[in-house]
Design an enzyme around this catalytic site. Structure first.
Site, PDB file in Angstrom:
ATOM      1  N   ARG A 110      12.946 -23.208  -2.264  1.00 14.98           N
ATOM      2  CA  ARG A 110      12.085 -22.717  -3.352  1.00 14.98           C
ATOM      3  C   ARG A 110      10.661 -22.386  -2.917  1.00 14.98           C
ATOM      4  NH1 ARG A 110      14.654 -26.421  -7.305  1.00 14.98           N
ATOM      5  NH2 ARG A 110      16.374 -25.180  -8.157  1.00 14.98           N
ATOM      6  N   LYS A 132       3.453  -8.861  -0.445  1.00 13.19           N
ATOM      7  CA  LYS A 132       4.706  -8.192  -0.836  1.00 13.19           C
ATOM      8  C   LYS A 132       5.746  -8.504   0.235  1.00 13.19           C
ATOM      9  CE  LYS A 132       3.487  -4.133  -3.523  1.00 13.19           C
ATOM     10  NZ  LYS A 132       3.444  -2.663  -3.484  1.00 13.19           N
ATOM     11  N   ARG A 224      -3.455  -1.637  -7.737  1.00 12.95           N
ATOM     12  CA  ARG A 224      -2.611  -1.721  -6.540  1.00 12.95           C
ATOM     13  C   ARG A 224      -1.587  -0.598  -6.468  1.00 12.95           C
ATOM     14  NH1 ARG A 224      -0.120  -7.154  -3.633  1.00 12.95           N
ATOM     15  NH2 ARG A 224       0.691  -6.033  -1.837  1.00 12.95           N
ATOM     16  N   ASN A 228       0.628   2.823  -3.413  1.00 15.31           N
ATOM     17  CA  ASN A 228       1.962   3.433  -3.359  1.00 15.31           C
ATOM     18  C   ASN A 228       1.915   4.956  -3.283  1.00 15.31           C
ATOM     19  OD1 ASN A 228       3.583   1.054  -3.528  1.00 15.31           O
ATOM     20  ND2 ASN A 228       2.888   0.851  -5.637  1.00 15.31           N
ATOM     21  N   HIS A 235      10.098   6.541   0.250  1.00 15.69           N
ATOM     22  CA  HIS A 235      11.272   5.667   0.173  1.00 15.69           C
ATOM     23  C   HIS A 235      12.555   6.494   0.081  1.00 15.69           C
ATOM     24  CE1 HIS A 235       8.688   2.039  -1.319  1.00 15.69           C
ATOM     25  NE2 HIS A 235       8.470   2.363  -0.079  1.00 15.69           N
TER      26      HIS A 235
HETATM   27  N1  GLY Z   1       2.093  -1.594   0.843  1.00 13.22           N
HETATM   28  C1  GLY Z   1       1.684  -1.447  -0.490  1.00 13.22           C
HETATM   29  C2  GLY Z   1       1.140  -2.695  -1.084  1.00 13.22           C
HETATM   30  O1  GLY Z   1       0.982  -3.686  -0.402  1.00 13.22           O
HETATM   31  O2  GLY Z   1       0.875  -2.731  -2.276  1.00 13.22           O
END
Ligand code: GLY
Length: 342
Positions: A110, A132, A224, A228, A235
């Protein structure tokens, strides 16, 4: 040596930039790398590490192996190393390794701590910071994962000495991405300061922007999203090539040009700004050619993107240092713009 402290609602962590220091950890440690980086740097890294007990584990090289099987192998290595909740993992490698080690440590018992020691430019300027973590699956890129911030990040540019030109350029794409959508002064700076000759400062500035963005919006509700830019397209490009034809940063380079073309078409980006953005990408060799294999499948992959709410969500530049999220672009407009790459 430069140091940054990143503070989010979950806590804070440091980013150390400069010669790798002696690292002392009062716990059991699993160091994970890939077979290529491991061969080059694992032994010298271990010379810098002191801990209660140290185990190592290697995963195969490349984005095509950023999958469940590799993560399971890391978890298994964690169990064999008898890591407990107070112990940690260290990712020594590029973005693929740090994404997987971050994810494995997020779900191991966990959640345990992990540290990033990024060895590619892309991982140093982007992937190692921000928490991320995740893997790819048959439906697309990074669709399984968790937000799990590292406990610390050690960025040593010495690792970049062995980096191929292609991989270096891939990292530059993630630096330019931030300049275009988030920071006009970094954009101007990159015009006058060639990255290779101002490497340490260029990395530091890039990490500073990332830190600012992550502190403001760790879980990607607004600002954030700007990180992207180019990624919805990228992608789909990576998936078309089964994650083995182009590096992530190369796909981002192409994706940014697709986003620029769409922003120009929609009147979000004026022709002068469009030319300036394209000129910077070209100056760093990011005017890579690409041919979309199957437009319908390409669009369908973009529809699976995790940023989407209704329709495909595009992150488009609206000038130098600004962006907009656009949800309602008609499919025929996207097809029309992408005809350049068909
Ligand atoms: N690589 C994009 C981010 O970390 O938000």
């Amino acid at each position: 040596m430069m140091c940054l402290e990143i503070t989010t609602r979950q806590g804070s962590y440091f980013v150390h930039l400069g010669d790798l220091p002696q690292i002392t950890l009062d716990c059991r440690v699993l160091v994970v790398s890939d077979t290529q980086v491991g061969q080059l740097y694992l032994n010298s890294f271990l010379d810098h590490l002191e801990a209660t007990h140290i185990s190592t584990h290697l995963v195969p090289v490349g984005e095509a192996f950023k999958n469940w099987e590799s993560v399971e192998s890391i978890l298994e290595a964690g169990f064999r190393a008898r890591l407990g909740r107070q112990d940690c993992m260290i990712a020594l490698g590029g973005g693929v390794v740090s994404d997987m080690v971050g994810f494995a440590s997020a779900i191991y018992k966990r959640g345990i701590d992990f540290y990033n020691v990024p060895t590619t430019l892309l991982a140093q300027v982007d992937a190692s910071v921000g928490g991320k973590t995740g893997i790819n699956n048959a439906h697309g890129k990074n669709l399984i994962g968790a937000f799990h911030a590292p406990k610390g990040v050690y960025i040593d540019p010495v690792f970049l000495k062995s980096l191929e030109a292609r991989a270096f350029k891939a990292g530059v794409a993630e630096m330019i991405k931030k300049a275009i959508c988030l920071d006009a002064s970094y954009f101007e700076w990159l015009h006058t300061h060639p990255i290779k000759t101002h490497l340490l400062e260029a990395i530091f500035k890039s990490v500073q922007i990332k830190a600012r963005v992550v502190e403001a919006d760790e879980h990607e509700k607004g600002l954030r999203m700007g990180l992207n830019y180019g990624h919805t397209f990228a992608h789909a490009i990576e998936k078309e090539g089964d994650y083995s034809q182009l590096l992530h940063g190369e796909a981002v380079g192409i994706g940014m040009r697709m986003a620029n073309a769409l922003a120009l078409e929609l009147g979000l980006l004026d022709p002068t700004a469009h030319t300036r953005v394209e000129t910077l990408l070209r100056a760093y060799g990011l005017d890579l050619s690409y041919k979309i294999k199957n437009m319908d499948m390409f669009y369908a992959t973009m529809q699976q993107d995790k940023k989407n709410s209704a329709g495909v969500r595009f992150i488009l530049p609206t000038g130098i240092g600004s962006f907009e999220m656009v949800d309602d672009v008609p499919k025929n407009v996207v097809y029309e713009v992408l005809r350049i790459w068909a």
